[in-house]
Design an enzyme around this catalytic site. Structure first.
Site, short mmCIF file in Angstrom:
data_model
loop_
_atom_site.label_atom_id
_atom_site.label_comp_id
_atom_site.label_asym_id
_atom_site.label_seq_id
_atom_site.Cartn_x
_atom_site.Cartn_y
_atom_site.Cartn_z
N GLY A 20 -2.35 43.00 61.65
CA GLY A 20 -1.43 43.12 62.86
C GLY A 20 -2.06 44.36 63.20
N MET A 22 -0.60 47.30 62.65
CA MET A 22 -0.39 48.65 61.54
C MET A 22 -1.46 48.23 60.48
SD MET A 22 3.14 50.02 61.41
CE MET A 22 2.69 51.44 60.20
N VAL A 25 -3.40 42.14 55.68
CA VAL A 25 -2.77 41.77 54.32
C VAL A 25 -3.99 40.88 53.66
CG1 VAL A 25 -0.94 40.39 53.32
CG2 VAL A 25 -0.50 41.63 55.36
N LYS A 41 -0.93 44.61 51.01
CA LYS A 41 -0.89 45.03 52.79
C LYS A 41 -1.68 46.51 52.80
CE LYS A 41 2.04 45.42 56.64
NZ LYS A 41 3.44 45.24 57.39
N GLU A 94 4.96 40.05 46.55
CA GLU A 94 4.87 38.61 46.23
C GLU A 94 3.76 38.01 47.02
OE1 GLU A 94 7.75 34.78 46.07
OE2 GLU A 94 8.54 36.94 46.84
N ASP A 139 13.61 43.27 63.04
CA ASP A 139 12.31 42.70 63.81
C ASP A 139 12.52 41.27 63.25
OD1 ASP A 139 10.18 42.14 65.57
OD2 ASP A 139 8.82 43.00 63.93
N PRO A 142 10.36 34.25 64.40
CA PRO A 142 9.63 33.24 63.57
C PRO A 142 8.57 33.84 62.59
CG PRO A 142 10.41 32.57 65.50
CD PRO A 142 10.51 34.03 65.58
N ASN A 144 8.01 36.66 61.26
CA ASN A 144 8.30 37.43 59.91
C ASN A 144 9.25 36.34 59.26
OD1 ASN A 144 6.96 39.58 60.83
ND2 ASN A 144 8.77 40.57 61.82
N ASP A 157 8.49 41.48 56.18
CA ASP A 157 7.97 42.58 56.95
C ASP A 157 9.11 43.35 57.53
OD1 ASP A 157 6.60 44.10 58.92
OD2 ASP A 157 5.70 42.73 59.95
#
Length: 374
Positions: A20, A22, A25, A41, A94, A139, A142, A144, A157
């Site tokens: 993404g 930032m 992952v 992440k 996880e 935030d 869908p 997330n 997230d």
């Protein structure tokens, strides 16, 4: 591989599973934890020197670590790793095997109303767990929400979450709003006070999209659609959505925060009540399609070596990917049988499916033969 090649001396990178603005992952194996699969992440290296991004990234870890719930992807820890670019922050989470809700619905578009209401109720429970820790997600969308291979919904997230002393603040004080525009509450769009009701509204948007097949507000631009929610009510959901469920979602989408559900727990309770009503009332045709199995026997040297149980036009079974999900669906079929023979036939079919998924043995064929004889 030496310890220098491991993140924090223990996490071996396997593959990138997401990226993404930032960070990205990784699917990693924890070599200090019996090679347990975890998700790690990392902040993008070029952002390591940006104190604002580092602070936001680490706030995600601190916020999410406080929230423990089966429907929240657990954060296991966080830290910083020395790299040529500087101290690289990372979060260990996880590992959730599955896909996000948007991708899941795109692939399995015929999932039932009951399943969708269950997802919404589970995420409402997850938000309640966060709110009890005084964490607002901000935030909910869908992308997330992860759907595991066992069908469980998990909220992920917490990158822009607010916690404790930052709750109920005016975002215009820092000159910008945060969140995903299509799912923002009116108060987020307007830079007004943000509180727990913001997450309720965003989940209402997810519910509207999930049940109605479209977003409640559309326009020629993202900004136009975002502004519309500040002055307009969303169109009514289709009549194919049960009335109680429609009422619940429309309340969550009220422009006035005080008229929404008083808490995410209340929203979850309403959704579970709607779900119960779906099971008690005469189900619509799409909720209880006829099971229409087709057998396809794959031969090798004229000997059956595998049997594929295919389900045609059955939304209840479409998209179920684990023995547990199949078992639940077959259990529902079992309860619908009109007589002993029918129920026994469905039971044996269920046993056949589960045996076929688990082992592919000859017992699968035997159970189908017995079922067919009934």
């Amino acid at each position: 591989m030496t310890s220098a090649e491991l993140l924090a001396g223990r996490y071996r990178r396997v593959a990138v599973v997401g990226s993404g603005a930032m960070g990205r992952v990784w699917h990693c194996l924890d070599e200090s934890g019996g090679n347990r699969a975890v998700a790690v992440k990392e902040l993008h290296p070029h952002l390591v020197g940006d104190s604002d991004h580092v602070r936001r990234f680490e706030r995600e870890a601190l916020s999410a670590e406080r929230v423990r719930h089966p429907n929240v992807a657990a954060v296991l820890g966080h830290g910083r790793e020395r790299t040529p670019d500087g101290m690289l922050p990372y979060i260990v989470m996880e590992f959730v095997a599955g896909r996000n809700l948007a991708a899941h619905v795109h692939e399995f578009a015929s999932g039932t109303i009951s399943w969708r209401a269950q997802v919404l109720a589970d995420i409402a429970e997850a938000l309640h767990a966060a709110h009890r820790q005084k964490v607002v997600h901000r935030d909910v969308k869908p992308e997330n929400i992860m759907i595991t291979t066992e069908g469980r919904a998990k909220l992920t997230d917490f990158g822009i979450a607010l916690a404790d002393e930052h709750l109920n603040q005016r975002l215009t004080a820092v000159g910008y709003t945060v969140g995903s525009p299509a799912y923002m509450s009116p108060e987020q769009v307007g830079g007004e006070v943000v509180g727990l009701a913001t997450d309720i509204y965003s989940l209402g948007v997810v519910g509207y999209w999930l049940l109605g097949g479209r977003l409640p507000f559309v326009g020629d631009s993202v900004a136009e659609a975002a502004r519309a929610r500040m002055t307009q009510d969303p169109p009514e959901l289709p009549t194919t959505v049960p009335v109680n469920l429609r009422t619940t979602i429309m309340q969550a989408l009220d422009r006035e925060p005080s008229r929404r559900q008083a808490s995410a727990k209340e929203l979850a309770t309403q959704l579970r009540g709607d779900l119960t009503a779906l099971h008690v009332a005469d189900p619509p045709k799409e909720e209880a399609p006829v099971l229409n199995p087709t057998l396809e026997i794959v031969h090798s040297d004229e000997t059956p070596v595998a049997v594929h149980y295919l389900v045609e036009a059955d939304p209840v079974l479409d998209g179920l990917v684990s023995p547990r999900q199949w078992g639940l669906a077959i259990g529902r079929r079992l309860s619908e049988g009109d007589d002993g023979a029918t129920r026994l036939g469905v039971l044996l079919t269920g046993v056949a499916i589960l045996l076929g998924i688990a082992s592919g043995t000859g017992l699968f064929v035997l159970a189908l033969m017995v079922q067919a004889a009934l």
